[in-house]
Design a protein around this motif. Sequence first.
Motif, PDB file in Angstrom:
ATOM      1  N   GLY A 162       0.812  -1.225   0.000  1.00  0.00           N
ATOM      2  CA  GLY A 162       0.000   0.000   0.000  1.00  0.00           C
ATOM      3  C   GLY A 162       0.840   1.268   0.000  1.00  0.00           C
ATOM      4  O   GLY A 162       0.438   2.294  -0.540  1.00  0.00           O
ATOM      5  N   ALA A 163       2.027   1.196   0.568  1.00  0.00           N
ATOM      6  CA  ALA A 163       2.874   2.402   0.671  1.00  0.00           C
ATOM      7  C   ALA A 163       3.194   2.976  -0.714  1.00  0.00           C
ATOM      8  O   ALA A 163       3.464   4.171  -0.855  1.00  0.00           O
ATOM      9  CB  ALA A 163       4.166   2.074   1.406  1.00  0.00           C
ATOM     10  N   LEU A 164       3.126   2.130  -1.744  1.00  0.00           N
ATOM     11  CA  LEU A 164       3.473   2.605  -3.098  1.00  0.00           C
ATOM     12  C   LEU A 164       2.506   3.687  -3.568  1.00  0.00           C
ATOM     13  O   LEU A 164       2.867   4.551  -4.361  1.00  0.00           O
ATOM     14  CB  LEU A 164       3.447   1.441  -4.086  1.00  0.00           C
ATOM     15  CG  LEU A 164       4.407   0.284  -3.835  1.00  0.00           C
ATOM     16  CD1 LEU A 164       4.234  -0.789  -4.918  1.00  0.00           C
ATOM     17  CD2 LEU A 164       5.849   0.756  -3.769  1.00  0.00           C
ATOM     18  N   ALA A 165       1.281   3.633  -3.061  1.00  0.00           N
ATOM     19  CA  ALA A 165       0.236   4.563  -3.552  1.00  0.00           C
ATOM     20  C   ALA A 165       0.149   5.830  -2.709  1.00  0.00           C
ATOM     21  O   ALA A 165      -0.630   6.731  -2.998  1.00  0.00           O
ATOM     22  CB  ALA A 165      -1.114   3.863  -3.536  1.00  0.00           C
ATOM     23  N   GLN A 174       4.701  -0.305   7.044  1.00  0.00           N
ATOM     24  CA  GLN A 174       4.173  -1.235   6.039  1.00  0.00           C
ATOM     25  C   GLN A 174       4.485  -2.662   6.443  1.00  0.00           C
ATOM     26  O   GLN A 174       5.651  -3.000   6.698  1.00  0.00           O
ATOM     27  CB  GLN A 174       4.846  -0.934   4.691  1.00  0.00           C
ATOM     28  CG  GLN A 174       4.470  -1.898   3.579  1.00  0.00           C
ATOM     29  CD  GLN A 174       3.021  -1.713   3.128  1.00  0.00           C
ATOM     30  OE1 GLN A 174       2.628  -0.615   2.711  1.00  0.00           O
ATOM     31  NE2 GLN A 174       2.238  -2.756   3.238  1.00  0.00           N
ATOM     32  N   TYR A 175       3.439  -3.495   6.569  1.00  0.00           N
ATOM     33  CA  TYR A 175       3.710  -4.916   6.757  1.00  0.00           C
ATOM     34  C   TYR A 175       4.026  -5.504   5.386  1.00  0.00           C
ATOM     35  O   TYR A 175       3.245  -5.340   4.443  1.00  0.00           O
ATOM     36  CB  TYR A 175       2.513  -5.647   7.382  1.00  0.00           C
ATOM     37  CG  TYR A 175       2.867  -7.074   7.731  1.00  0.00           C
ATOM     38  CD1 TYR A 175       2.554  -8.135   6.875  1.00  0.00           C
ATOM     39  CD2 TYR A 175       3.600  -7.353   8.886  1.00  0.00           C
ATOM     40  CE1 TYR A 175       2.934  -9.428   7.180  1.00  0.00           C
ATOM     41  CE2 TYR A 175       3.978  -8.650   9.204  1.00  0.00           C
ATOM     42  CZ  TYR A 175       3.648  -9.685   8.329  1.00  0.00           C
ATOM     43  OH  TYR A 175       4.037 -10.976   8.627  1.00  0.00           O
ATOM     44  N   THR A 187       8.203   7.443   1.747  1.00  0.00           N
ATOM     45  CA  THR A 187       7.358   7.164   0.585  1.00  0.00           C
ATOM     46  C   THR A 187       8.011   7.739  -0.663  1.00  0.00           C
ATOM     47  O   THR A 187       8.920   8.581  -0.577  1.00  0.00           O
ATOM     48  CB  THR A 187       5.983   7.852   0.767  1.00  0.00           C
ATOM     49  OG1 THR A 187       6.212   9.277   0.916  1.00  0.00           O
ATOM     50  CG2 THR A 187       5.259   7.300   1.989  1.00  0.00           C
ATOM     51  N   ALA A 188       7.539   7.321  -1.825  1.00  0.00           N
ATOM     52  CA  ALA A 188       8.066   7.878  -3.083  1.00  0.00           C
ATOM     53  C   ALA A 188       7.798   9.380  -3.132  1.00  0.00           C
ATOM     54  O   ALA A 188       8.630  10.146  -3.627  1.00  0.00           O
ATOM     55  CB  ALA A 188       7.411   7.176  -4.271  1.00  0.00           C
ATOM     56  N   ALA A 189       6.679   9.791  -2.552  1.00  0.00           N
ATOM     57  CA  ALA A 189       6.353  11.235  -2.542  1.00  0.00           C
ATOM     58  C   ALA A 189       7.445  12.022  -1.826  1.00  0.00           C
ATOM     59  O   ALA A 189       7.886  13.081  -2.296  1.00  0.00           O
ATOM     60  CB  ALA A 189       5.012  11.456  -1.849  1.00  0.00           C
TER      61      ALA A 189
END
Length: 250
Positions: A162-165, A174-175, A187-189
């Motif tokens: 989920g962290a990708l979004a 994140q598990y 995060t990517a952000a």
Amino acid sequence: MKNVEIFRDKSCLMRGAAEAFIDAAGEPLRSRGRFSAVLSGGETPRGVYELLAAEAFSEKIDWSRTHVFWGDERCIPPGHRDSNYGMAAKTLLSHVPIPEGNVHRIAGEENPEEAAHDYQETLHRFFAESPERGGELRARFDLVLLGLGVDGHTASLFPGTGALAEKTRWVAAQYVNALNAWRITLTAAAINDARRVLFIVSGKAKAEILRRVLQPESGAKDLPAQLIRPAGLLRWLVDEDAASLLFSRE
Ligand code: 6PG
């Protein structure tokens, strides 16, 4: 390929990455009086940190005005053998005169969601001290070091998580089913707000994933490492083994 620098072997890559770290520090220290660097975990950067701890390199960095952060952390105590903080502390931080208050580790020993929240608060406070024009709060790290996993993950941004979004939060707990473990990650952000992002990739084992990440025509479009598209500078520092499939036409 543009923004890819290929080094003859791992030793040359480690030296090149240490020199790139020092190069990244110059302008921030001159123009903003401090240098913020995000360290990567895993094994690849170990040799970079050991070099930076050596006098010939460490004397070129003003450690009193350098702040270090982590791109991710395992949810384990800092003294655990797998701790990203512990590896950097052992190879680099315990050998250079960096003030304790300039080392901003992720509390892997705490509840993951709480540790992620606390780390994000630390980052917000740090960057609020030097607001962007217009006062917007941005994770404007001067340098982010990243590695690349054979599944295309970077930091602890793993495929299918989920962290990708995440588009607004800077830090996520994140598990990771593939690891059967919790991770805390930028995060990517947040990473994409950085002024300079350097991937460091070594070894034949990474050749196929590096080709897939850098040559999307190979069919890969949704690998986590491909989410890293900073407004600032992006460079891939790789050795010849890791680059060995980059120019194959298959
Ligand atoms: C971690 C890292 C991770 C690492 C890659 C590559 O916590 O492990 O942040 O993203 O950079 O898994 O690891 P190696 O350098 O050990 O191949």
